[in-house]
Enzyme design. Structure first.
Site, PDB file in Angstrom:
ATOM      1  N   ASN B  15       1.359  -1.488   0.147  1.00 59.43           N
ATOM      2  CA  ASN B  15       0.274   0.039  -0.108  1.00 59.43           C
ATOM      3  C   ASN B  15       0.410   1.255  -0.166  1.00 59.43           C
ATOM      4  O   ASN B  15       0.861   2.633  -0.670  1.00 59.43           O
ATOM      5  CB  ASN B  15      -1.199  -0.235   1.397  1.00 59.43           C
ATOM      6  CG  ASN B  15      -1.921  -0.610   1.136  1.00 59.43           C
ATOM      7  OD1 ASN B  15      -2.987  -0.702  -0.542  1.00 59.43           O
ATOM      8  ND2 ASN B  15      -2.471  -1.584   1.944  1.00 59.43           N
ATOM      9  N   CYS B 128       4.664   7.340  11.756  1.00 63.19           N
ATOM     10  CA  CYS B 128       3.158   8.523  10.814  1.00 63.19           C
ATOM     11  C   CYS B 128       3.233   9.580  11.959  1.00 63.19           C
ATOM     12  O   CYS B 128       2.543  10.793  11.962  1.00 63.19           O
ATOM     13  CB  CYS B 128       1.861   7.615  10.631  1.00 63.19           C
ATOM     14  SG  CYS B 128       1.142   7.111  11.626  1.00 63.19           S
ATOM     15  N   ALA B 160      -5.070   1.088   9.874  1.00 62.73           N
ATOM     16  CA  ALA B 160      -3.153  -0.244  10.395  1.00 62.73           C
ATOM     17  C   ALA B 160      -3.086  -1.278  10.116  1.00 62.73           C
ATOM     18  O   ALA B 160      -4.082  -2.237  10.630  1.00 62.73           O
ATOM     19  CB  ALA B 160      -4.099   0.019  12.133  1.00 62.73           C
ATOM     20  N   GLN B 166       1.928  -5.821  14.780  1.00 61.60           N
ATOM     21  CA  GLN B 166       2.004  -6.825  15.485  1.00 61.60           C
ATOM     22  C   GLN B 166       3.558  -5.139  16.168  1.00 61.60           C
ATOM     23  O   GLN B 166       3.682  -6.480  17.222  1.00 61.60           O
ATOM     24  CB  GLN B 166       2.210  -7.317  14.518  1.00 61.60           C
ATOM     25  CG  GLN B 166       2.183  -8.801  14.552  1.00 61.60           C
ATOM     26  CD  GLN B 166       1.824  -9.156  13.581  1.00 61.60           C
ATOM     27  OE1 GLN B 166       3.170  -9.416  13.020  1.00 61.60           O
ATOM     28  NE2 GLN B 166       0.490  -9.900  12.909  1.00 61.60           N
ATOM     29  N   ASN B 167       3.294  -4.752  15.838  1.00 60.32           N
ATOM     30  CA  ASN B 167       4.474  -3.508  16.435  1.00 60.32           C
ATOM     31  C   ASN B 167       4.037  -2.432  17.817  1.00 60.32           C
ATOM     32  O   ASN B 167       5.248  -1.260  16.665  1.00 60.32           O
ATOM     33  CB  ASN B 167       5.604  -3.292  16.307  1.00 60.32           C
ATOM     34  CG  ASN B 167       6.083  -4.864  15.426  1.00 60.32           C
ATOM     35  OD1 ASN B 167       6.972  -5.452  15.686  1.00 60.32           O
ATOM     36  ND2 ASN B 167       5.788  -5.067  14.522  1.00 60.32           N
TER      37      ASN B 167
END
Lengths: 362, 305
Positions: B15, B128, B160, B166-167
């Site tokens: 993306n 971001c 997201a 996961q982080n």
């Protein structure tokens, strides 16, 4: 109905109502009283979990790691729990909390976002903790959806997953249906955490127990966010009458509520006007005091703010949107006032639909 | 001379890489995008690149290294992959603009510190939330020292991806660190919230700053507004929801005035949906960083001639 395990969260959910001013002495006194009364798990953390001390949620007067250490020292039998919200607290605070004595970690996510908790569950299990998953704002999604999210937490290592009615928005059948769905989907235990915004803290907890809940939460005097939680001493009395008392000393818990907690409470959480709106609009219970403060500053009815936050589907932890929405309501009010001076007075008056404070609540 | 450009490539055809491709094609400036390289031959990004006449390869970093004319490489893969890429890009003398959390090079926020790092061979775009909020913390700290800055980024759940999920701790650490080292706050704190509302919400950020001592609110407001105008030059959907708000709060440093800035970021909708302002600000910032590097390289080339 089985005798449930009770976790007392006066020293965590109560942190909101106390505006995060618990002291070491408060912790020592409350933990000692709960421990002697046979409460097996006591949660101690900033209301928004580890690292919750912030401008967004309110700074802690005493660092919660110090309060955790105090609790661990004071408890002879009870196990000490802490709350962690991924996105706010991290593995660093988790590790520090374990070093200070935490034995049970409760990991909370918005009920749609269980997959942000994987690394925290794994670390907690690696460190030998008992783990509990908290699906916050569970009223926002149907039972089957919650069961899928709960199954994720189970797969990460949760020993129990709670249906959390953070907004106090559920009616008894809502609580029962959600607990039942989790019981059917999980091998691990299922819990229920109530808020009393619609006056149903105890009623919903009993409905959850009838649906098979293994664990429940309470706070002495109901000291918690919004209209507070199910009162621990009331739960003890009710469980005892139901013949499922898990070993709680009912009279000692009444004394703890009356003589230890009531004297330090800034106010008695109660389903008053603004708290009912929290349950009715389905917003996070901790918004209550923040919405009142901002409403007072800007001259806006806090109910208008809370209803708009509900309409926007805000989730746990979005306290910053309270100011945002309130400022929008102020602008709207100013514009509609300007509009009034420009438009035909009769027509304008006739078309106004406002609550006290002047904001449209639709 | 004026028609000269610097050749650029994008690593990662997901993306972010695809959205960045649209931005570079839309406003090429001093760069010419000559390659989009991924590792999945069936990825939509590679297909789109080919349809738009951009060379596409599923050979990843190897495809980039085969072409010595490429001087700027945007890495939109993953932190793990970037660690490997960074080494090979450095060895072959390319400039790496890192959109992953790997942070092998210095953090950059275009309107704050980009010009200090024009000789770096690898720069990192933080997060971001960092790209959105650090300019505003800096806008306060350049007019009055900031004791503490705290930011809350709220993004649509749909924006997201699994990497962020996961982080999620990395977002918190990295953004907080950026508030300090680039924003200029003595202490920084970051919170991220995923909101699942439908229709999805635009990215929202709240920036709180506690100034060290007395300050002039008008000066803070002007500085913040000037900074917003600067960021808008490369992120058009970056806007304040309200002028900065000042109020008194109880803090660990006593009762102090707090500056609150409410910010919204709407994406340009190049490839990603407009609500994903959090992804747009990363690709828009990356394009901006690339453009400034490209101009710098071109000016050096002129000097050498």
């Amino acid at each position: 109905m089985n005798a449930p395990r009770l976790t007392d969260t006066t020293l965590r959910d109560g942190s909101h109502a106390m505006r995060h001013t618990f002291t070491r002495q408060h912790v020592r006194d409350i933990v000692t009283a709960l421990d002697r009364a046979g409460v097996p798990v006591i949660e101690v953390t900033h209301g928004d979990g580890l690292a919750g001390s912030s401008l967004q949620y309110g700074f802690s007067l005493t660092p919660d790691l110090d309060l955790i250490a105090e609790a661990r020292e004071a408890a002879e039998r009870a196990r000490i729990a802490a709350l962690l919200l991924p996105g706010i607290g991290t593995r660093r605070e988790l590790k520090a909390a374990v070093e200070r004595g935490v034995q049970v970690l409760r990991i909370a996510t918005q009920c749609t976002e269980a997959d942000i908790s994987e690394e925290h569950f794994k670390m907690a299990k690696d460190m030998g903790l008992e783990t509990v998953g908290f699906l916050m704002m569970s009223h926002m999604r149907p039972p089957e959806f919650l069961a899928e999210q709960a199954a994720l937490m189970e797969s990460y290592g949760a020993d129990c997953v709670y249906v959390v009615d953070s907004a106090g928005a559920m009616l008894p059948h809502d609580a029962a249906a959600r607990v039942r769905a989790l019981k059917a989907a999980l091998r691990v235990q299922v819990g229920f955490h109530a808020h009393n915004n619609l006056g149903l803290g105890i009623g919903n907890t009993l409905a959850a127990l009838e649906a098979g809940a293994d664990q429940i939460d309470g706070c002495l005097r109901g000291l918690g966010a919004g209209a507070g939680n199910a009162a621990t001493e009331l739960l003890a009395a009710a469980l005892d009458r139901l013949g499922v008392n898990p070993g709680l000393d009912v009279l000692a818990l009444m004394d703890a509520a009356e003589y230890v907690v009531a004297p330090i409470m800034p106010f008695q959480p109660f389903p008053d006007r603004d708290a009912i709106i929290i349950g009715y609009a389905g917003v996070y219970s901790t918004f209550l005091l923040h919405a009142r403060r901002v409403g007072e500053q800007l001259g806006i009815d806090p109910r208008a703010i809370l209803i708009e936050l509900g309409r926007r589907q805000t989730v746990a932890g979005q306290e910053d949107w309270i100011l945002d929405v309130a400022l929008e309501l102020v602008r709207k009010r100013e514009q509609s006032t300007e509009g009034l001076t420009l438009a035909e007075p009769v027509e304008a008056n006739g078309s106004r639909k406002t609550v006290p404070g002047g904001a449209d609540v639709g | 001379m004026g028609n000269e450009t610097i050749k650029a490539a994008i690593l990662g055809s997901g993306n972010i890489g695809t959205d960045l491709m649209y931005k570079l094609l839309d406003r090429p400036g001093s760069m010419e995008l000559v390659l989009l390289a991924g590792i999945d031959p069936h990825s939509e990004g590679l297909a789109r690149a080919r349809a738009l006449g951009v060379a596409a390869s599923a050979q990843g970093i190897d495809a980039v290294l085969e072409r010595p004319e490429i001087q700027i490489v945007f890495d939109a893969t993953s932190a793990k992959a970037h660690v490997r890429h960074a080494k090979r890009l450095h060895e072959t003398g390319r400039i790496a603009i890192d959109l992953t959390p790997a942070a092998r090079g210095p953090y950059v926020v275009p309107p704050v510190n980009l010009r200090q790092h024009l000789d770096a061979s690898n720069v990192n775009l933080i997060t971001c939330g960092g790209q959105a909020t650090i300019p505003l913390v800096y806008a306060v700290s350049r007019v009055t020292p900031v004791r503490y800055a705290e930011i809350v980024s709220t993004v649509a759940s749909r924006s997201a991806g699994p990497g962020t999920r996961q982080n999620i701790d990395e977002f918190t650490f990295t953004t907080a660190h950026g508030l300090e080292v680039i924003g200029g706050a003595q202490q920084g704190k970051a919170i991220i919230i995923l909101n699942p509302a439908e229709p999805p919400i635009l990215m929202r950020n709240t920036v709180y700053a506690i100034p060290e001592g007395d300050f002039d609110p008008a000066q803070v407001r002007d500085s913040v507004e000037a900074m917003v105008a600067e960021v808008q030059q490369y992120v058009p959907g970056y806007r304040l929801k309200n002028p900065p708000v000042f109020d008194m709060r109880d803090t660990p440093w006593g009762r102090k005035p707090v500056v609150t800035v409410l910010l919204e970021v709407e994406g340009a909708g190049h490839f990603l949906p407009p609500y994903a302002g959090n992804l747009d600000i990363m690709t828009a910032s990356a394009r901006r960083v690339g453009e400034v590097f490209a101009q710098h390289l071109l000016s050096r080339r002129e000097v050498m001639v």
